[in-house]
Design a protein around this motif. Sequence first.
Motif, PDB file in Angstrom:
ATOM      1  N   LEU A  60      37.905  -7.716 104.959  1.00 48.10           N
ATOM      2  CA  LEU A  60      37.324  -7.086 106.151  1.00 48.10           C
ATOM      3  C   LEU A  60      37.657  -5.605 106.186  1.00 48.10           C
ATOM      4  O   LEU A  60      36.825  -4.774 106.543  1.00 48.10           O
ATOM      5  N   MET A  63      35.379  -3.863 103.885  1.00 50.85           N
ATOM      6  CA  MET A  63      34.008  -3.878 104.397  1.00 50.85           C
ATOM      7  C   MET A  63      33.842  -2.909 105.557  1.00 50.85           C
ATOM      8  O   MET A  63      32.827  -2.221 105.676  1.00 50.85           O
ATOM      9  N   ASP A 102      33.337 -14.018 100.005  1.00 50.87           N
ATOM     10  CA  ASP A 102      33.056 -12.664 100.501  1.00 50.87           C
ATOM     11  C   ASP A 102      33.527 -11.607  99.506  1.00 50.87           C
ATOM     12  O   ASP A 102      32.850 -10.608  99.289  1.00 50.87           O
ATOM     13  N   GLY A 199      20.794 -12.684 101.575  1.00 48.39           N
ATOM     14  CA  GLY A 199      22.056 -13.391 101.805  1.00 48.39           C
ATOM     15  C   GLY A 199      23.116 -12.575 102.508  1.00 48.39           C
ATOM     16  O   GLY A 199      24.121 -13.115 102.929  1.00 48.39           O
ATOM     17  N   ALA A 200      22.917 -11.261 102.631  1.00 50.22           N
ATOM     18  CA  ALA A 200      23.996 -10.429 103.161  1.00 50.22           C
ATOM     19  C   ALA A 200      24.091 -10.578 104.673  1.00 50.22           C
ATOM     20  O   ALA A 200      23.136 -10.339 105.393  1.00 50.22           O
ATOM     21  N   GLY A 201      25.276 -10.986 105.151  1.00 53.90           N
ATOM     22  CA  GLY A 201      25.464 -11.145 106.584  1.00 53.90           C
ATOM     23  C   GLY A 201      25.886  -9.841 107.238  1.00 53.90           C
ATOM     24  O   GLY A 201      25.645  -9.613 108.409  1.00 53.90           O
ATOM     25  N   ASN A 202      26.495  -8.976 106.464  1.00 55.16           N
ATOM     26  CA  ASN A 202      27.021  -7.734 107.009  1.00 55.16           C
ATOM     27  C   ASN A 202      25.947  -6.652 106.982  1.00 55.16           C
ATOM     28  O   ASN A 202      25.311  -6.429 105.947  1.00 55.16           O
TER      29      ASN A 202
ATOM     30  N   LEU B  37      32.327 -12.098 111.328  1.00 51.20           N
ATOM     31  CA  LEU B  37      32.421 -10.843 110.566  1.00 51.20           C
ATOM     32  C   LEU B  37      32.297 -11.109 109.071  1.00 51.20           C
ATOM     33  O   LEU B  37      32.012 -10.209 108.294  1.00 51.20           O
ATOM     34  N   SER B  38      32.529 -12.353 108.680  1.00 45.67           N
ATOM     35  CA  SER B  38      32.425 -12.684 107.266  1.00 45.67           C
ATOM     36  C   SER B  38      30.965 -12.649 106.825  1.00 45.67           C
ATOM     37  O   SER B  38      30.071 -12.922 107.621  1.00 45.67           O
ATOM     38  N   MET B  39      30.736 -12.284 105.551  1.00 45.71           N
ATOM     39  CA  MET B  39      29.356 -12.200 105.076  1.00 45.71           C
ATOM     40  C   MET B  39      28.798 -13.558 104.719  1.00 45.71           C
ATOM     41  O   MET B  39      27.678 -13.896 105.046  1.00 45.71           O
ATOM     42  N   ARG B  40      29.583 -14.332 104.004  1.00 47.88           N
ATOM     43  CA  ARG B  40      29.025 -15.554 103.447  1.00 47.88           C
ATOM     44  C   ARG B  40      29.793 -16.813 103.834  1.00 47.88           C
ATOM     45  O   ARG B  40      29.458 -17.898 103.389  1.00 47.88           O
ATOM     46  N   GLN B  41      30.873 -16.684 104.582  1.00 47.35           N
ATOM     47  CA  GLN B  41      31.626 -17.903 104.886  1.00 47.35           C
ATOM     48  C   GLN B  41      32.209 -17.869 106.290  1.00 47.35           C
ATOM     49  O   GLN B  41      33.420 -17.814 106.463  1.00 47.35           O
ATOM     50  N   LEU B  45      35.953 -18.989 107.225  1.00 51.86           N
ATOM     51  CA  LEU B  45      36.893 -18.023 107.813  1.00 51.86           C
ATOM     52  C   LEU B  45      37.431 -18.557 109.137  1.00 51.86           C
ATOM     53  O   LEU B  45      38.613 -18.404 109.435  1.00 51.86           O
ATOM     54  N   TYR B 126      26.739 -20.693 112.294  1.00 52.65           N
ATOM     55  CA  TYR B 126      26.338 -20.323 110.943  1.00 52.65           C
ATOM     56  C   TYR B 126      26.657 -21.494 110.024  1.00 52.65           C
ATOM     57  O   TYR B 126      27.816 -21.719 109.705  1.00 52.65           O
ATOM     58  N   SER B 129      28.012 -23.425 103.622  1.00 53.89           N
ATOM     59  CA  SER B 129      27.305 -23.804 102.400  1.00 53.89           C
ATOM     60  C   SER B 129      27.801 -25.157 101.895  1.00 53.89           C
ATOM     61  O   SER B 129      27.103 -25.853 101.176  1.00 53.89           O
TER      62      SER B 129
END
Lengths: 285, 265
Positions: A60, A63, A102, A199-202, B37-41, B45, B126, B129
């Motif tokens: 984090l 990021m 991540d 796929g990018a969540g951010n 805040l995590s992108m993929r998990q 998290l 969310y 996966s």
Amino acid sequence: MKPFAFTLILILAYLAVIIPFADYQRTRPVVEKMGYVPTPQVLKFVSADHKGVTAAALILKSMMYFGAIVEPQFNTLKVPPDYQSMYGTLAAAVKLDPYNMDAYYFAQSFLVWDVHEVKAANAMLEYGMKYRKWDFMLPLFAGFNSAYFLKDYSKAAQYYKRAGELSGAELFVNLAGRYLWQSGRTEQAIAYLTMMEKGAGNEAVRRSFRIRLQAFREVRRLEEARDRFRAAEGRAPKSLEELIRWGALTPIPRDPYGGRFYLEPDGQVATTSKFTHALGAARKP
Amino acid sequence: MTSILLITLKGIFRDRVFQGIMVMALLFLFIPTIGSLSMRQVTELSITLSLSLISFILLLLAVFLGGTSLWKDIEKRYTFSVLGLPLSRTSYILGRFMGNALFLCLTALFLGVITLLVILWAKGLYPPSRPVRWDNMMIAVLFDTLKYLLLVSVAFFFSSVSTSFFLPIFGTISVYLVGNASQEVYDYLHSGSQAVKVLPGMVVKAASLLYYLIPNLAAFDYKLQAVYGLDIAGRGMALTVLYWVIYTTIMLALTAVIYERREMK
């Protein structure tokens, strides 16, 4: 002194300090340094049984650092991000939690294009594959890196095959075979970036993918114009300007990184920005 | 012994420790937000944060309740009146331990239920996966509880040889840190790497000896398995439970023996 007066003075003193203090904190310069990250051994010891949280905090941190630099002015970066520190932080994070997706995703998003550390990226992905045995994304990234950057098609085919086996998707199996040989590099990049952008969540990361995708779509437009010119005129165009005069390119292609497109002597489309913010900003007229 | 157990439990509730835990449990409400805040998990998290928060709260309880339980009695001159009753010192120690242990278990259960709700919530925000392994999560909380019960017994042991709260509290924190790292150090020393070969043999032997003496707390950590839904070996779990039974019993026995011989003035 009476207690009431004393309390009043304390409250006034606090107000006198808190207003300029809060003002300063609001406008303070963005922390432009990633700061020092202790070695993974030290981190492992002090985080005891909270290694997962420490890893997530490190990811984090990098990021947010990236987001703070990229978001306000995403076309021209006044300060080039400290990619080496970002990579170091993520590498430490996967030592603490080797399963954290991540970290792999974010490292892949900047390591290959911006830092040209394709081998480091693939080493990190290989490390991740040892743990995330079920995940098709990691071999997919490694396959793309091998094919697009390293031009090692046999290695790329192995990775794509693995991604295909794990996901059961035909697409990757095709990538492993025919597609890889037939399609141009631009097509590969567009296919890959489209998937990454989805796929990018951010938001900052997604935006950086979107810009790159935009750049590659412009490249494809240029390539198509170049091929039409070649077919019509029977020779390759000498320069981009010639293509534009010929009328095959409206509107005139624009590099979202602020660079300028040009044709290499062998006819390949290239840009002065090399698809990175730092170079694009530096060479902007 | 049962009466000491109940007195201990009542005492903890009277000290408003449980209210403190409820306030800390409010932090669980923020977990899905931080998780996003995590992108993929996001779910992963959220599980990581929840399990770590449980572990942290239980650590505070183990260190501060376990480390001050016996000391406070001496400080309040409560020990003398209790030991004047027809009650062995061993029963007193065991009662105190059980009281603390029961409170820790209740807290773990309470926080475990909150965690399940939080993860259900995060999962809705969310979709993960990989499917969430609820069984693994329960195992992770259970083994964390066992780990902190063991730590309480260590705190009791330190209390039996000390007259202040410094050794129980700081000694227990040190054991917690070292106990979590000992497996890693042991593996490194036996990895045959070049850096180890230049170390004097004595150091390696001393470190190995410490590895067998200090509680191996890393063995109780099933958080990664819970977060990423990895398979857990039944044999490993069974051996860890056996290890826990023996280690905790040894610690309590030592505490009791020392306490029996201790001069109380």
